[in-house]
Design an enzyme around this catalytic site. Sequence first.
Site: not given
Ligand code: GCB
Length: 585
Positions: A165, A408-409, A459, A461, A465, A497, A542, A562
């Site tokens: 992303d 990462n991820e 990380n 969200y 999400y 994140e 993040w 973000k």
């Molecule tokens: C994540 C990723 C990051 C994205 C972020 C997002 O988990 O590591 O690269 O930008 O989410 O904002 O979706």
Amino acid sequence: MLYPQFNRFRQSHDLSGFWDFRFDPEGAGEGQGWSRGFDRGRPIAVPASWNDQFEEGRDYLGPAWYQTRFDLPWNWDGKRLIVRFGSVNYLAEAWLNGTHLGGHEGGHLPFEFDITALAKLEANCLVVRVDGELAGDRVPPGNVTGEAVDFFASHGGNYPQAQFDFFSFCGIQRPVLLYAVPTEALADLTVITDLQGSTGQVRVRAVKGPAEGGDAEAAARFTLRGHGLELAITTDFTGDTAEAVLSVPGAALWSPGAPHLYELAVEILRHGTVLDAYTLPVGIRTVVVDGDRLLLNGHPIYLTGFGRHEDFPVVGRGLLPPVIVKDYALMDWIGANSFRTSHYPYSEQMLDMADRLGFLVIAETPAVGLYFREDGLERRAELCLQYVQELIARDRNHPSVIMWSVANEPHSKPPHAAPFFRRLLDEARALDGTRPVTLASFLGEAEEGFEFCDVLCLNRYNGWYTEPGDIARGTALLSAELDAIHRRFGKPLILTEFGADAISGMHAQPPEMWSEEYQAELIGRYIDVLRSKPYVVGEHVWNMCDFKTSQGVGRAGALNHKGVFTRDRRPKLAAHRLREIWRRS
Ligand code: GCB
């Protein structure tokens, strides 16, 4: 790998400026001999990504050709000449005066070629072919078809189709330097610092290039200066290596808030004559994981800061020194003490400044968006290993770097993910036994790679999400998940994140998704949870700033919103909220 220097023995010349440039969508350049020099090129700025410099170039990822011409100064005669590329995304092939110099894969790490035998005094022509096309067997990957392996695929895809992303900026993104060193020169330095009570130990290993007249009687002089100290030790080279340990009683330690640096000068001596010299800033500090704690110089530290990007309008991912200064000023203003170089190694200038200003850095390789289907897996593994090696070779002397993140991820899955990460993390430890190793994951308990890490980077969200709009449920889940991960692995954890998109200027009370209020509220509530867990050793929001990414339905204006600052570095409500929290703690 030593960054070029300018002193009595070494010279360097920056080839930054306007080069000639051609897109080559048909792949005609090779057949037509563009490697020997091409005409009808248009001007392009180097360093900078090409994507925002031309109307038709934004989504074009390659191939493309660059060329520049240069003369040599008269006093470089008899020296070894090298051309060094700080970062070319993604594949590079270079030629000098029509002769192939070599190539490099991977966008954010330096590579160089010896051009002593090829360079002329005048009218040298340097040509570089760059290809940034996204593919499944490249790292980071893109244009992966078949089974959905990421967030974008389940939301209708993105364009350009990356497995990550952020915008897939291409081109020569950091300076190209021409430099000259003596024929017998220092090739590498490794500095490791330790503490015995209040005495600092600086262990230095110098490696030099081959001698012209045999290796006998070459010696290295190591001089450490600063904070009222001047200490010199001279030792003989054994083969191409010389080592010394310098003891510093009452050492002025390096830490955020007091980033004391010493200056280490290393010289090669033969029969009392100095042949080469190189200086390096040295910060004396230790980083250790102790149970659930992360210790800097023996004291627990808690990271506050961000995941970031190298990203700015027009220049793309190109090196832009004023933005480096500005971003450190903003991090200082907000009370951050650290950041992660998500999702690729940042410029050497960024790390030099972290050393000087006292910021802690989690240095990450470009291994983002990894997936574990069999096709191309071995190639991706080789590349990841190469990135770990190149990153550590480049950055291991920075006191600011406190941890290596190897990915990462990743979409980690059995049976391949566990051996894959064991190999990468073992390699990082073998190359540098002085720093914890980690990877950043969204899988939590299910992350196969966590078993081999010293610190866990997670990380999350929830409330964005997942549990969209429901911060209370999102944070309750976060709390439970953190405890479960800690029960399973028993290691310190950094939330690398968390956050929410907020369109600058959008407001809602009560807070709603995409408003500045929602972002500020979510971040604040996450921090409350994190601060209640003794095994959590850091919080990285993040993102520091909004940044450009591929187009897709979740990305208004092809931006990830973000950031707690806008892309042009103006604070949103969340930045003020964070400042209150971080300046207080
Ligand atoms: C994540 C990723 C990051 C994205 C972020 C997002 O988990 O590591 O690269 O930008 O989410 O904002 O979706």
